[in-house]
Structure formats: structure tokens, C-alpha cells
Design a protein around this motif. Structure first.
Motif, PDB file in Angstrom:
ATOM      1  N   ASN A  75      -2.517  -9.494   3.432  1.00 52.37           N
ATOM      2  CA  ASN A  75      -3.285 -10.020   2.302  1.00 52.37           C
ATOM      3  C   ASN A  75      -2.728 -11.315   1.721  1.00 52.37           C
ATOM      4  O   ASN A  75      -3.478 -12.199   1.307  1.00 52.37           O
ATOM      5  CB  ASN A  75      -3.355  -8.979   1.177  1.00 52.37           C
ATOM      6  CG  ASN A  75      -4.139  -7.747   1.553  1.00 52.37           C
ATOM      7  OD1 ASN A  75      -4.663  -7.638   2.665  1.00 52.37           O
ATOM      8  ND2 ASN A  75      -4.225  -6.787   0.647  1.00 52.37           N
ATOM      9  N   HIS A  76      -1.396 -11.424   1.663  1.00 56.48           N
ATOM     10  CA  HIS A  76      -0.799 -12.580   0.988  1.00 56.48           C
ATOM     11  C   HIS A  76      -1.023 -13.877   1.738  1.00 56.48           C
ATOM     12  O   HIS A  76      -0.755 -14.959   1.209  1.00 56.48           O
ATOM     13  CB  HIS A  76       0.695 -12.342   0.748  1.00 56.48           C
ATOM     14  CG  HIS A  76       1.543 -12.329   1.986  1.00 56.48           C
ATOM     15  ND1 HIS A  76       1.476 -11.313   2.927  1.00 56.48           N
ATOM     16  CD2 HIS A  76       2.476 -13.193   2.442  1.00 56.48           C
ATOM     17  CE1 HIS A  76       2.345 -11.560   3.894  1.00 56.48           C
ATOM     18  NE2 HIS A  76       2.963 -12.699   3.619  1.00 56.48           N
TER      19      HIS A  76
ATOM     20  N   HIS B 255      -4.999 -12.527  -2.313  1.00 54.58           N
ATOM     21  CA  HIS B 255      -3.939 -11.680  -2.869  1.00 54.58           C
ATOM     22  C   HIS B 255      -3.890 -11.781  -4.379  1.00 54.58           C
ATOM     23  O   HIS B 255      -3.392 -10.887  -5.060  1.00 54.58           O
ATOM     24  CB  HIS B 255      -2.590 -12.087  -2.261  1.00 54.58           C
ATOM     25  CG  HIS B 255      -1.444 -11.249  -2.674  1.00 54.58           C
ATOM     26  ND1 HIS B 255      -0.495 -11.666  -3.581  1.00 54.58           N
ATOM     27  CD2 HIS B 255      -1.079  -9.997  -2.312  1.00 54.58           C
ATOM     28  CE1 HIS B 255       0.406 -10.720  -3.754  1.00 54.58           C
ATOM     29  NE2 HIS B 255       0.073  -9.695  -3.002  1.00 54.58           N
ATOM     30  N   ASN B 256      -4.392 -12.887  -4.938  1.00 52.17           N
ATOM     31  CA  ASN B 256      -4.492 -13.023  -6.393  1.00 52.17           C
ATOM     32  C   ASN B 256      -5.758 -13.789  -6.738  1.00 52.17           C
ATOM     33  O   ASN B 256      -6.395 -14.389  -5.869  1.00 52.17           O
ATOM     34  CB  ASN B 256      -3.234 -13.670  -6.992  1.00 52.17           C
ATOM     35  CG  ASN B 256      -3.017 -15.108  -6.554  1.00 52.17           C
ATOM     36  OD1 ASN B 256      -3.837 -15.994  -6.822  1.00 52.17           O
ATOM     37  ND2 ASN B 256      -1.895 -15.363  -5.859  1.00 52.17           N
TER      38      ASN B 256
ATOM     39  N   HIS C 148       1.376  -3.335   2.722  1.00 54.67           N
ATOM     40  CA  HIS C 148       0.323  -2.976   1.752  1.00 54.67           C
ATOM     41  C   HIS C 148       0.899  -2.430   0.451  1.00 54.67           C
ATOM     42  O   HIS C 148       0.277  -2.555  -0.605  1.00 54.67           O
ATOM     43  CB  HIS C 148      -0.597  -1.908   2.347  1.00 54.67           C
ATOM     44  CG  HIS C 148      -1.609  -2.417   3.323  1.00 54.67           C
ATOM     45  ND1 HIS C 148      -2.641  -3.258   2.975  1.00 54.67           N
ATOM     46  CD2 HIS C 148      -1.760  -2.191   4.648  1.00 54.67           C
ATOM     47  CE1 HIS C 148      -3.389  -3.520   4.029  1.00 54.67           C
ATOM     48  NE2 HIS C 148      -2.870  -2.893   5.070  1.00 54.67           N
TER      49      HIS C 148
ATOM     50  N   TRP D  14       4.248  -5.326  -3.825  1.00 53.50           N
ATOM     51  CA  TRP D  14       3.425  -6.245  -4.593  1.00 53.50           C
ATOM     52  C   TRP D  14       3.410  -7.666  -4.044  1.00 53.50           C
ATOM     53  O   TRP D  14       2.400  -8.366  -4.147  1.00 53.50           O
ATOM     54  CB  TRP D  14       3.890  -6.274  -6.055  1.00 53.50           C
ATOM     55  CG  TRP D  14       3.591  -5.026  -6.820  1.00 53.50           C
ATOM     56  CD1 TRP D  14       4.501  -4.192  -7.419  1.00 53.50           C
ATOM     57  CD2 TRP D  14       2.303  -4.457  -7.104  1.00 53.50           C
ATOM     58  NE1 TRP D  14       3.855  -3.148  -8.053  1.00 53.50           N
ATOM     59  CE2 TRP D  14       2.512  -3.289  -7.875  1.00 53.50           C
ATOM     60  CE3 TRP D  14       0.988  -4.808  -6.777  1.00 53.50           C
ATOM     61  CZ2 TRP D  14       1.462  -2.480  -8.322  1.00 53.50           C
ATOM     62  CZ3 TRP D  14      -0.058  -4.010  -7.224  1.00 53.50           C
ATOM     63  CH2 TRP D  14       0.183  -2.864  -7.984  1.00 53.50           C
TER      64      TRP D  14
ATOM     65  N   ASN E 223      -1.627  -5.049  -2.087  1.00 55.87           N
ATOM     66  CA  ASN E 223      -2.277  -4.704  -3.360  1.00 55.87           C
ATOM     67  C   ASN E 223      -2.495  -3.205  -3.511  1.00 55.87           C
ATOM     68  O   ASN E 223      -3.358  -2.774  -4.284  1.00 55.87           O
ATOM     69  CB  ASN E 223      -3.622  -5.431  -3.469  1.00 55.87           C
ATOM     70  CG  ASN E 223      -3.517  -6.924  -3.212  1.00 55.87           C
ATOM     71  OD1 ASN E 223      -3.708  -7.373  -2.083  1.00 55.87           O
ATOM     72  ND2 ASN E 223      -3.181  -7.699  -4.224  1.00 55.87           N
TER      73      ASN E 223
ATOM     74  N   GLY F 226      -6.321  -2.043  -3.605  1.00 57.45           N
ATOM     75  CA  GLY F 226      -6.679  -3.337  -3.034  1.00 57.45           C
ATOM     76  C   GLY F 226      -6.661  -3.364  -1.523  1.00 57.45           C
ATOM     77  O   GLY F 226      -6.677  -4.441  -0.921  1.00 57.45           O
TER      78      GLY F 226
ATOM     79  N   THR G 233       3.544   0.040  -5.109  1.00 54.55           N
ATOM     80  CA  THR G 233       2.193   0.187  -5.639  1.00 54.55           C
ATOM     81  C   THR G 233       1.881   1.660  -5.888  1.00 54.55           C
ATOM     82  O   THR G 233       2.414   2.535  -5.205  1.00 54.55           O
ATOM     83  CB  THR G 233       1.167  -0.391  -4.653  1.00 54.55           C
ATOM     84  OG1 THR G 233       1.235   0.348  -3.417  1.00 54.55           O
ATOM     85  CG2 THR G 233       1.447  -1.856  -4.367  1.00 54.55           C
TER      86      THR G 233
ATOM     87  N   LEU H 189      -7.918  -6.680  -8.183  1.00 58.27           N
ATOM     88  CA  LEU H 189      -6.790  -7.527  -8.582  1.00 58.27           C
ATOM     89  C   LEU H 189      -6.533  -7.444 -10.080  1.00 58.27           C
ATOM     90  O   LEU H 189      -5.377  -7.338 -10.519  1.00 58.27           O
ATOM     91  CB  LEU H 189      -7.048  -8.979  -8.161  1.00 58.27           C
ATOM     92  CG  LEU H 189      -7.157  -9.235  -6.659  1.00 58.27           C
ATOM     93  CD1 LEU H 189      -7.384 -10.727  -6.394  1.00 58.27           C
ATOM     94  CD2 LEU H 189      -5.926  -8.745  -5.911  1.00 58.27           C
TER      95      LEU H 189
ATOM     96  N   ASN I  49      -5.096  -3.980 -10.977  1.00 61.26           N
ATOM     97  CA  ASN I  49      -3.660  -3.889 -10.728  1.00 61.26           C
ATOM     98  C   ASN I  49      -2.862  -4.595 -11.808  1.00 61.26           C
ATOM     99  O   ASN I  49      -1.778  -4.144 -12.191  1.00 61.26           O
ATOM    100  CB  ASN I  49      -3.325  -4.477  -9.356  1.00 61.26           C
ATOM    101  CG  ASN I  49      -3.611  -3.512  -8.224  1.00 61.26           C
ATOM    102  OD1 ASN I  49      -3.684  -2.299  -8.419  1.00 61.26           O
ATOM    103  ND2 ASN I  49      -3.777  -4.046  -7.026  1.00 61.26           N
TER     104      ASN I  49
END
Length: 458
Positions: free
Chosen positions: A119-120, A144-145, A240, A243, A247, A251, A292, A413, A416
């Protein structure tokens, strides 16, 4: 949109057993074995777990005018087997390999890239692709954000690129029918949507930091994330649950059901309020590095008072609804309720026990008179939808264009963020920022690690 001019030179490769790719031959020699038919040339970036499935699906479209020219992964141990998968689907035509995605972007022969990184990396790789003139299929969540997700949208607009996000429900005909049914008032005014992600997961353990394997370019794997020593329990797939790279399941699996929930509510704006609570249960903290939550309840409120609920359960649990839903959606309206379980849906009037509409039952009248949907009732329709948009040279037919994907990605997002600060948060959707909460605002972006930086001006 000028995408179509890029396709006129593409054609089926006449020779089987040829190795394609930026590492295999020059652009000039590659062009020499092309004819004049339309052929979409792809690069596949990230070919591990999910990426392996995407590679198989896209290369299986070879007879429909699609060729995967190059596969790319920072983990070189995957590449030989993934080449064989593509070659089997492409009549012996084996893609070339790269370990640095930037070399894929530099290849002028490649029309579009398929991104299935952790994701990042989603946002930065998609932005780089757009800047290089590539169209993009990117897995969910789109970012990711929140901030970098908006930058993805800006890049797609600035460089006039076709960008599809991997929310496959958007291309499942039965789900499309269910959404049309809701929007046509099938259960009255829909005032609440509920999504569920019940996926039991056991502890994956804990180990000491170590040196990365020789097959892995660890610096590039980390990419935009803050530096941390290599740890095998924080790498492949387990990213996953940390953080900096993932997410959580809210996420991970969750975005699919968040997307259906928002779609069913017919919301094209962000919620104004979010709260989220939970924790890690059934797993001892000193026996697992997970950060998470595995159990999380999130609630969103829109300006008109409508509600979106989402629940993540990472332990063994019962299912919900008449269909026994563990991963799916429920919708509640003033005249009844509806359940969506994968590609199956049923609707009930008030307290009636028998469904009055559903998949295989809906009439034209029940779905606003429109029962003609563009795609097949499986996730491959989503890939085909992307290819069709490329061939048409515009994004008007995309089922999940990047702005749509971004709007749905924002939900987990900000949930979280609310979980991590432990407060109910108010959200300014126009500026995509929280109201009077600096701690939460800091979670809308990140400090990027050089040189893997999402630019302010894309």
C-alpha cells in the motif's frame, strides 16, 4: 485524450518464445516485430501475492489484444516463475524483467502499468507512471494516506491519464444491479449502510531484525516509508499489519466493502464525522509485532445525517444477515433492507421474511428499467473495463476512475486516524483535513524518505 494514437503501432507478436521487456531488447528491435493492429502493451509492477493474480489475468487477455511486455518486482526470486505464467498465457511470449519500476516507466513502448505493490507504494508509483505518460491500473486502497491519494488524482488530471482503481465490485453486474435498485428507491430512502470484514487471522509471530535476503532490494521495498531494519515478520504480506506500510484489515479487505457502502448510499462527498474504536484481541503483544487492530468498529456520519458503519473482526466469529455474510454489505431504508454477499443480493420489505427482489429475481421495473450492464459478473470484467477504456482513449467508461477510488479509500484512512488518536473527529471534506485536531491531521500525510517523495506539485 490522445491515448489512442499510441495504439496504432501495436500488434500481435508473430514469434513465440520471444522474451520481451526493457531488459530483453531495445525499443527499436521491439518495434521491428510489431505490425499495425491495435495491441495494448503493459508493464506489471509488483508480482507477489495479489500481483501474481493480476499478471495471470491481464496476460490471459493476449488473444484480446493485450501483451504484458515487462514484469517488475524488488523481490527477484519471483521473476522467473512469473515469466512462465505470462508466457503460458501469451503463446510462449515471455516478458522481460526489471527490479526497478522506473525502468518500466522509461520504456516508451509500454502504454499502461498494473500496480500491485504494498500500500505505501501505490500513490508514488502511480504518480511516477502518470508523469511518464503511462496509464494506470492500481490496486486498492488507492493510497496509504489521504494527501497522497489526492495527489494521484491531480497527476491523472494533469497528465491526462486513464487511471482505474481495483475496486472490482464496480464491475460485477449483480452488484451494479443492486446499486441501481437502491438508487431507484427499491427500499425507500437508504439512511444507513453497513460493511463487514470478518477474517480470522492468527498471530504471525515475532523474530529479531536481520539482514534482508540477497534477492530483495530492501531499500526500494521500503521506498517512501520511514527506515527500519529488515524483519521478515514485517515484510511479505505482514506489511499489512504495520502502520508505516499497511492499513490493517480495515484498509486491506475493508476498502472493497467501504466502496460498496458509499456507492449504495450514493454519496459523492466525504462524511463530516468519524469515530473508531477497537484493539488487538486474542494475540499476545509480546508474541507478535502487529500494530494495527484486528477488531475495529468505525462509524461515519454525513452532513444529511445518513450513517455508514463498518466492522472489522479478526477473530473467529458468527456471520450476519440472512445470507450469513462475513465479508459483505447491508443497507437499511425507510421501506426495507438489502444484503449484498459477493455477487449475490436480496431485498426485503420491512419485516417480511421472504425477499421480494434480488440477483436472479430483479425485473426491469425493479432496477429502473435498465437491466443492461456493461460487464460480466466476475472480477475479470474490471480488468476488461480498463483495457476497453485504453482502447477507446478516454476514461468516460471506467467503472472506478481514480477520483471514485480515492473517495472510497479515504473512509478507512480517516477511520484509522480516529482509532489512533482515540477521539471522534470532524472532517472538512472540501479541504480533506480534520477540524481542530493537529494530531489527526499529521496522519493525513507522512514524512517521505528520500528519494521516494510524493511531490507537492505533481
Amino acid at each position: 485524450m490522445n491515448n489512442r494514437r499510441d495504439f496504432i503501432k501495436k500488434a500481435t507478436l508473430a514469434t513465440t518464445g520471444v522474451v520481451l521487456g526493457t531488459s530483453a531488447m531495445s525499443a527499436k528491435s521491439y518495434a521491428n516485430i510489431l505490425g499495425a493492429n491495435d495491441r495494448v502493451i503493459l508493464g506489471s509492477i509488483g508480482v507477489g501475492g495479489r500481483g501474481k493474480g493480476l499478471l495471470d489475468s491481464f496476460s490471459s487477455m493476449y488473444n484480446d489484444g493485450v501483451t504484458v511486455k515487462t514484469i517488475c518486482d524488488v523481490e527477484s526470486k519471483y521473476l522467473a516463475e512469473r515469466q512462465d505464467i505470462a508466457a503460458k498465457n501469451q503463446k510462449g511470449l515471455k516478458p522481460g524483467t526489471e527490479t526497478d519500476m522506473r525502468k518500466v516507466f522509461d520504456d516508451k513502448e509500454i502504454d499502461a502499468v498494473v500496480i500491485a505493490t504494498p500500500n505505501h507504494w501505490h500513490a508514488l508509483s502511480a504518480i511516477w507512471a502518470c508523469q511518464a505518460g503511462k496509464n494506470v491500473y492500481v490496486e486498492k486502497p488507492s493510497s496509504h494516506n489521504v494527501w497522497e491519494g489526492r495527489k494521484m488524482v491531480e497527476a491523472a488530471r494533469k497528465y491526462d491519464r486513464i487511471v482505474q482503481v481495483g475496486f472490482q465490485n464496480r464491475s460485477i453486474s449483480n452488484v451494479m444491479q443492486a446499486m441501481a435498485f437502491l438508487h431507484d428507491g427499491g427500499i425507500g430512502d437508504v439512511f444507513m449502510a453497513r460493511g463487514t470484514c470478518f477474517k480470522p487471522r492468527n498471530s504471525f509471530g515475532i523474530v529479531k531484525d536481520s539482514n534482508p535476503p540477497a534477492s530483495l532490494n530492501y531499500d526500494m521495498w521500503l521506498g517512501p516509508a520511514t527506515y527500519r531494519p529488515y524483519n521478515e515478520k514485517k515484510g511479505h504480506y505482514n506489511w499489512h499489519w504495520h502502520w508505516d506500510t499497511g492499513n490493517g484489515d480495515t484498509g486491506n479487505q475493508g476498502p472493497h466493502q467501504f466502496d460498496v457502502a458509499r456507492w449504495g448510499l450514493n454519496k459523492k462527498v466525504h462524511p463530516v464525522k468519524v469515530q473508531s474504536m477497537g484493539g488487538i484481541f486474542g494475540i499476545k503483544p509480546d508474541e507478535c509485532s502487529q500494530e494495527t487492530p484486528n477488531t475495529q468498529t468505525s462509524v461515519f456520519e454525513y452532513e444529511d445525517g445518513k450513517i455508514l458503519e463498518f466492522e472489522t473482526r479478526g477473530r473467529f466469529t458468527n456471520a450476519e444477515s440472512n445470507e450469513g455474510i462475513k465479508i459483505g454489505n447491508m443497507f437499511y431504508g425507510t421501506e426495507g433492507w438489502m444484503e449484498v454477499n459477493g455477487g449475490t443480493w436480496k431485498a426485503y420489505r420491512n419485516d417480511e421474511k421472504e425477499a421480494f427482489a434480488g440477483s436472479g429475481m430483479a425485473t426491469g421495473a425493479a432496477v429502473g428499467g435498465d437491466t443492461s450492464f456493461r460487464t460480466a459478473p466476475d472480477s475479470n470484467g474490471h480488468f476488461g473495463n480498463f483495457i476497453d477504456a485504453l482502447k477507446a482513449g478516454n476514461n468516460s467508461g471506467l467503472n472506478c476512475e481514480v477520483e471514485v477510488g480515492h473517495m472510497s479509500t479515504v473512509l478507512p484512512l480517516i477511520a484509522n486516524a480516529a482509532y489512533r488518536v482515540g477521539e471522534t473527529l470532524r472532517f472538512n471534506g472540501e479541504f480533506e483535513e480534520f477540524i481542530n485536531n493537529e494530531e489527526a491531521d499529521m496522519m493525513l500525510t507522512r514524512k517521505y524518505r528520500y528519494p521516494y517523495i510524493v511531490p507537492q506539485n505533481v
